[in-house]
Design an enzyme around this catalytic site. Sequence first.
Site, PDB file in Angstrom:
ATOM      1  N   GLY A   1     -81.204  12.965 -45.992  1.00  0.00           N
ATOM      2  CA  GLY A   1     -80.521  11.579 -45.509  1.00  0.00           C
ATOM      3  C   GLY A   1     -81.037  10.585 -45.831  1.00  0.00           C
ATOM      4  O   GLY A   1     -80.665   9.428 -45.602  1.00  0.00           O
TER       5      GLY A   1
ATOM      6  N   SER B   1     -83.645  18.386 -51.571  1.00  0.00           N
ATOM      7  CA  SER B   1     -83.627  17.230 -50.674  1.00  0.00           C
ATOM      8  C   SER B   1     -84.621  16.112 -51.430  1.00  0.00           C
ATOM      9  O   SER B   1     -85.322  15.423 -50.989  1.00  0.00           O
ATOM     10  CB  SER B   1     -84.827  17.912 -49.267  1.00  0.00           C
ATOM     11  OG  SER B   1     -84.324  18.464 -48.090  1.00  0.00           O
TER      12      SER B   1
ATOM     13  N   LEU C   1     -83.257  13.403 -51.007  1.00  0.00           N
ATOM     14  CA  LEU C   1     -82.390  11.937 -50.645  1.00  0.00           C
ATOM     15  C   LEU C   1     -83.697  12.455 -48.761  1.00  0.00           C
ATOM     16  O   LEU C   1     -82.896  11.950 -48.099  1.00  0.00           O
ATOM     17  CB  LEU C   1     -81.444  11.973 -50.242  1.00  0.00           C
ATOM     18  CG  LEU C   1     -80.541  11.488 -51.216  1.00  0.00           C
ATOM     19  CD1 LEU C   1     -78.993  11.116 -51.401  1.00  0.00           C
ATOM     20  CD2 LEU C   1     -81.286  10.204 -52.044  1.00  0.00           C
TER      21      LEU C   1
ATOM     22  N   LEU D   1     -83.671   8.817 -46.957  1.00  0.00           N
ATOM     23  CA  LEU D   1     -83.401   8.008 -47.995  1.00  0.00           C
ATOM     24  C   LEU D   1     -82.199   7.220 -48.846  1.00  0.00           C
ATOM     25  O   LEU D   1     -82.409   6.989 -49.921  1.00  0.00           O
ATOM     26  CB  LEU D   1     -83.788   8.439 -49.464  1.00  0.00           C
ATOM     27  CG  LEU D   1     -85.438   8.836 -49.423  1.00  0.00           C
ATOM     28  CD1 LEU D   1     -86.211   9.821 -50.459  1.00  0.00           C
ATOM     29  CD2 LEU D   1     -86.377   7.480 -49.948  1.00  0.00           C
ATOM     30  N   THR D   2     -80.806   7.598 -47.737  1.00  0.00           N
ATOM     31  CA  THR D   2     -79.818   6.664 -48.142  1.00  0.00           C
ATOM     32  C   THR D   2     -79.857   5.910 -46.846  1.00  0.00           C
ATOM     33  O   THR D   2     -79.269   4.436 -47.707  1.00  0.00           O
ATOM     34  CB  THR D   2     -78.045   7.883 -47.844  1.00  0.00           C
ATOM     35  OG1 THR D   2     -78.740   7.380 -45.995  1.00  0.00           O
ATOM     36  CG2 THR D   2     -78.890   9.242 -48.366  1.00  0.00           C
ATOM     37  N   GLY D   3     -81.060   5.213 -46.333  1.00  0.00           N
ATOM     38  CA  GLY D   3     -81.301   4.338 -44.913  1.00  0.00           C
ATOM     39  C   GLY D   3     -80.417   4.503 -44.185  1.00  0.00           C
ATOM     40  O   GLY D   3     -80.300   3.289 -42.107  1.00  0.00           O
ATOM     41  N   LYS D   4     -79.168   5.626 -43.818  1.00  0.00           N
ATOM     42  CA  LYS D   4     -78.699   5.264 -42.568  1.00  0.00           C
ATOM     43  C   LYS D   4     -78.961   5.974 -41.634  1.00  0.00           C
ATOM     44  O   LYS D   4     -78.606   5.275 -40.765  1.00  0.00           O
ATOM     45  CB  LYS D   4     -77.335   6.693 -43.171  1.00  0.00           C
ATOM     46  CG  LYS D   4     -77.928   8.157 -43.315  1.00  0.00           C
ATOM     47  CD  LYS D   4     -76.945   9.042 -43.176  1.00  0.00           C
ATOM     48  CE  LYS D   4     -77.421  10.019 -43.643  1.00  0.00           C
ATOM     49  NZ  LYS D   4     -76.349  11.508 -43.731  1.00  0.00           N
TER      50      LYS D   4
ATOM     51  N   TYR E   1     -76.809  30.912 -46.490  1.00  0.00           N
ATOM     52  CA  TYR E   1     -76.528  29.253 -46.440  1.00  0.00           C
ATOM     53  C   TYR E   1     -74.798  29.661 -46.134  1.00  0.00           C
ATOM     54  O   TYR E   1     -74.498  30.830 -45.733  1.00  0.00           O
ATOM     55  CB  TYR E   1     -75.636  28.545 -47.640  1.00  0.00           C
ATOM     56  CG  TYR E   1     -76.881  28.038 -48.591  1.00  0.00           C
ATOM     57  CD1 TYR E   1     -78.615  28.113 -47.650  1.00  0.00           C
ATOM     58  CD2 TYR E   1     -76.629  27.256 -49.715  1.00  0.00           C
ATOM     59  CE1 TYR E   1     -79.632  27.780 -47.889  1.00  0.00           C
ATOM     60  CE2 TYR E   1     -77.999  27.253 -50.327  1.00  0.00           C
ATOM     61  CZ  TYR E   1     -79.199  27.564 -49.455  1.00  0.00           C
ATOM     62  OH  TYR E   1     -80.292  26.189 -49.742  1.00  0.00           O
TER      63      TYR E   1
END
Length: 346
Positions: A238, A233, A235, A240-243, A53
């Site tokens: 991301g 992961s 989400l 599964l945040t709906g964004k 990372y």
Amino acid sequence: MKYTKLPHTDIKVSKICLGTMTWGKQNTQEEGFEQMDFALEQGVNFFDTAELYSVPATPETYGTTETIIGNWFKKSGNRDKVVLGSKIAGPGPYTAHIRENGFAKEAIIDAVEGSLKRLQTDYIDLYQLHWPERGVNTFGLRDYPYKTSRKEAENHVEILETLQKLINEGKIRQVGLSNETPWGTLQYLQAAKELNLPRMITMQNSYSLVHRSYEYGMSEVSMRENIGLLTYSPLAQGVLTGKYLRGQKPADARGILFPNYIARYQSDLVQQAVLRYEALALKHGITLTELSLAYINQLPFVTANIIGATKISQLKENIGSIHINLSEEIINEIEAIHKLFPNPAP
């Protein structure tokens, strides 16, 4: 916060684990400090990082996340309040700038020494192999790559012997795997049992409402062998945040900045599934994020749910999911959607 213990140990960890891979690329050191301060205040005592990372992995950003964490330890004096996990990078074209000798004895020792220096600590609580050397179906690959996977598997005994040496020296406390399969996991467990070598106690694999393939075999290994899943992961990068629903393209979102990282979550089936989960969450007065994380938090084979965020507002919502208790009705409705759209994202 809710707590559990790393399997086979007395090490208490928060069920929510702070993921760190954006620090040094999407997030500055100052923002990383802010996230660690906030997480610790909320009772999160488990942090996960890796030598690789920040991500995307480049020679310029190699080790930057560990460096930020080390600087925070030095400034805050909070090393003793954190259960720290890190990982050695597996071999491959995206890690050639790190080293090219996989999990050879010298490679593992070099990786641990480098991480300790960057983290400004004498020990790592949980040291993990980031992914296997041999090639498996992970990182968006649905099926086993039998045509291209290396015929030779890892030298499990040499790896465990090297990890034992590092444990004896006090540089690492416990060991775990990541992105592994049932076969690989059992090879490590068998070698450890037969030769009295360190036992792998955790598995860090991807798991989300749109990617539940861990249940095909690894969940049974987790429960019968007491190997705790550390989900990453949760989400779906991301999604599964709906964004990203309905054509949304938030300019500062990871999936827009680095589209390859959400490519596996962009199919029509994924979009249909996410829309159903979003409607379910709204029906019950919670957010899609809360629904997605709370489902994972209650699974019996999960030790900790690794959440990551680029904004404090996101981090607050993610950590807050620990207080969401899903009813049997909601869980049954989730399973009904899963039956219609089983694992649409590999």
